[in-house]
Design a protein around this motif. Sequence first.
Motif, PDB file in Angstrom:
ATOM      1  N   LEU A  17      15.823  21.158  -5.305  1.00  0.00           N
ATOM      2  CA  LEU A  17      16.867  21.235  -6.321  1.00  0.00           C
ATOM      3  C   LEU A  17      18.264  21.280  -5.689  1.00  0.00           C
ATOM      4  O   LEU A  17      19.193  20.593  -6.138  1.00  0.00           O
ATOM      5  CB  LEU A  17      16.656  22.486  -7.188  1.00  0.00           C
ATOM      6  CG  LEU A  17      15.492  22.449  -8.178  1.00  0.00           C
ATOM      7  CD1 LEU A  17      15.245  23.841  -8.755  1.00  0.00           C
ATOM      8  CD2 LEU A  17      15.766  21.456  -9.302  1.00  0.00           C
ATOM      9  N   VAL A  61      19.834  17.931  -4.126  1.00  0.00           N
ATOM     10  CA  VAL A  61      20.585  17.047  -5.027  1.00  0.00           C
ATOM     11  C   VAL A  61      22.008  17.576  -5.222  1.00  0.00           C
ATOM     12  O   VAL A  61      22.980  16.801  -5.250  1.00  0.00           O
ATOM     13  CB  VAL A  61      19.867  16.916  -6.385  1.00  0.00           C
ATOM     14  CG1 VAL A  61      20.673  16.023  -7.332  1.00  0.00           C
ATOM     15  CG2 VAL A  61      18.469  16.351  -6.207  1.00  0.00           C
ATOM     16  N   VAL A  62      22.153  18.896  -5.339  1.00  0.00           N
ATOM     17  CA  VAL A  62      23.489  19.480  -5.481  1.00  0.00           C
ATOM     18  C   VAL A  62      24.318  19.199  -4.229  1.00  0.00           C
ATOM     19  O   VAL A  62      25.503  18.845  -4.311  1.00  0.00           O
ATOM     20  CB  VAL A  62      23.407  20.998  -5.730  1.00  0.00           C
ATOM     21  CG1 VAL A  62      24.809  21.567  -6.005  1.00  0.00           C
ATOM     22  CG2 VAL A  62      22.498  21.310  -6.899  1.00  0.00           C
ATOM     23  N   SER A 107      32.182  18.690 -10.882  1.00  0.00           N
ATOM     24  CA  SER A 107      31.801  17.437 -11.527  1.00  0.00           C
ATOM     25  C   SER A 107      32.782  17.090 -12.638  1.00  0.00           C
ATOM     26  O   SER A 107      33.119  15.913 -12.839  1.00  0.00           O
ATOM     27  CB  SER A 107      30.382  17.544 -12.091  1.00  0.00           C
ATOM     28  OG  SER A 107      29.438  17.742 -11.052  1.00  0.00           O
ATOM     29  N   VAL A 121      27.151  12.454 -14.004  1.00  0.00           N
ATOM     30  CA  VAL A 121      25.858  12.752 -13.373  1.00  0.00           C
ATOM     31  C   VAL A 121      25.785  14.221 -12.955  1.00  0.00           C
ATOM     32  O   VAL A 121      24.783  14.906 -13.175  1.00  0.00           O
ATOM     33  CB  VAL A 121      25.624  11.830 -12.158  1.00  0.00           C
ATOM     34  CG1 VAL A 121      24.424  12.313 -11.340  1.00  0.00           C
ATOM     35  CG2 VAL A 121      25.389  10.396 -12.615  1.00  0.00           C
ATOM     36  N   GLY A 122      26.847  14.734 -12.353  1.00  0.00           N
ATOM     37  CA  GLY A 122      26.861  16.133 -11.911  1.00  0.00           C
ATOM     38  C   GLY A 122      26.797  17.113 -13.063  1.00  0.00           C
ATOM     39  O   GLY A 122      26.105  18.136 -12.993  1.00  0.00           O
ATOM     40  N   TYR A 155      23.266  17.229 -14.313  1.00  0.00           N
ATOM     41  CA  TYR A 155      22.355  17.897 -13.389  1.00  0.00           C
ATOM     42  C   TYR A 155      22.531  19.422 -13.413  1.00  0.00           C
ATOM     43  O   TYR A 155      21.588  20.162 -13.116  1.00  0.00           O
ATOM     44  CB  TYR A 155      22.539  17.370 -11.972  1.00  0.00           C
ATOM     45  CG  TYR A 155      21.441  17.831 -11.037  1.00  0.00           C
ATOM     46  CD1 TYR A 155      20.157  17.313 -11.139  1.00  0.00           C
ATOM     47  CD2 TYR A 155      21.671  18.807 -10.076  1.00  0.00           C
ATOM     48  CE1 TYR A 155      19.134  17.743 -10.311  1.00  0.00           C
ATOM     49  CE2 TYR A 155      20.657  19.244  -9.238  1.00  0.00           C
ATOM     50  CZ  TYR A 155      19.391  18.706  -9.364  1.00  0.00           C
ATOM     51  OH  TYR A 155      18.381  19.144  -8.552  1.00  0.00           O
ATOM     52  N   VAL A 166      19.952  20.846 -15.438  1.00  0.00           N
ATOM     53  CA  VAL A 166      18.643  20.869 -14.770  1.00  0.00           C
ATOM     54  C   VAL A 166      18.497  22.156 -13.966  1.00  0.00           C
ATOM     55  O   VAL A 166      17.441  22.805 -13.973  1.00  0.00           O
ATOM     56  CB  VAL A 166      18.475  19.637 -13.855  1.00  0.00           C
ATOM     57  CG1 VAL A 166      17.165  19.716 -13.072  1.00  0.00           C
ATOM     58  CG2 VAL A 166      18.522  18.352 -14.681  1.00  0.00           C
TER      59      VAL A 166
END
Length: 409
Positions: free
Chosen positions: A5, A8-9, A79, A165-166, A169, A172
């Motif tokens: 996880l 991706v960050v 983001s 996108v950020g 996410y 998520v």
Amino acid sequence: MVVALLWVVALLNYMDRQMLSTMRDAMAIDITDLESKVLFGKVMAAFMWIYGFMSPVSGIVADRVNRKWLIVLSLGVWSTVTLLMGYATSYDQVYWLRALMGVSEALYIPAALSLIADYFTGKQLSLAIGIHMTGLYMGQAIGGFGAFVAESISWQSTFHWFGIVGIVYAFVLVAFLYESRRETAAQKEEEKKQTLGETLRSNFAAIRSSLGILLTNIAFWTIIFFFASCSVPGWATKNWLPTLFSDSLDVPMSVAGPIATITIAFASFIGVMIGGPMADKWSKKNLKGRIYTSAIGLTLMIPSLVLMGFGTTFVAAVGAGILFGLGYGLFDANNMPILCQFVSDRSRATAYGMMNMSGLFIGALATNVLGSLAEKDMMGLGFACMAGALCLALILQLAVLKPKTLNKV
């Protein structure tokens, strides 16, 4: 799951910050002040100064709050800043948005690395940290395509989509990321009984104690020095290497950007995947195994900087990038693991935040200096001079750091 996880960050973290360095030419068509390398250097340095000031603060906070929500907040804010960058129409707007990105991104790294260190307390820590760091390299590589994407869909749309996108996410992470720090029932009960004033006094006392222990630790100061020494070329390659390669190879930024970022990112990926397991295995036989692995990385970076500065061919540029990336990967995979050998788990985010501050402050100074040298076509000399500081850092690292455990508690 936590490493996956956060990977991706980490990718989004470096991708969003890297794009600006490769999209300068496209943005300068609409924002003419960005044509000046000196002014552009100030924009890049603004991020680093703010990031640096915020790093120890974010570390102190991360040691005392739920790190999941701190990471979610950080990702959501930077983001949003990336999204807003696509609406910028003046130099001042770009400057202040970049500074705000420094505030938000500073919250991430100390919290993320200390969270990973709490999940991986034993012999796989270097590998876990290394895998996380590959997300940074991947983000750096993707960010290197900023100029190419900007030519295809406009620089404004590029910022918009990556920002969206950020933000998505972040939701998520809300669903799947978990904090590892657990309070005992007695601690929770004690906190409930405390008044607001008592809680504040307790926290300030804990902060003073933590800072006092860190600032009187010679090993910690040594770690700060070699971390800062490596941060200078690290930031220099992120902010100015595309420009250096564009000038020295006489190629457009859309070509120089990927050459500069992809070679280093790919080699750094290989470096951490070698350096993580190697350090974990070496440390089983010798407590200085992680320090020796990091030292090998510094040794590789020294000649690469000279080659970057004075190389004038495609082969020299790619070779320098690969050599630097391999060395930086070995170094990067072991910073937090080495810190864990000298700093307890109660102060690691604070310690890493202070390390980040030192690296960013000196990196910001170097970014401004390189901008001035670029105006005189002397940037290559600046890259070559960085090798001297790495030589001193290597000597101190090997001579001073003498760990007594793999994981100090």
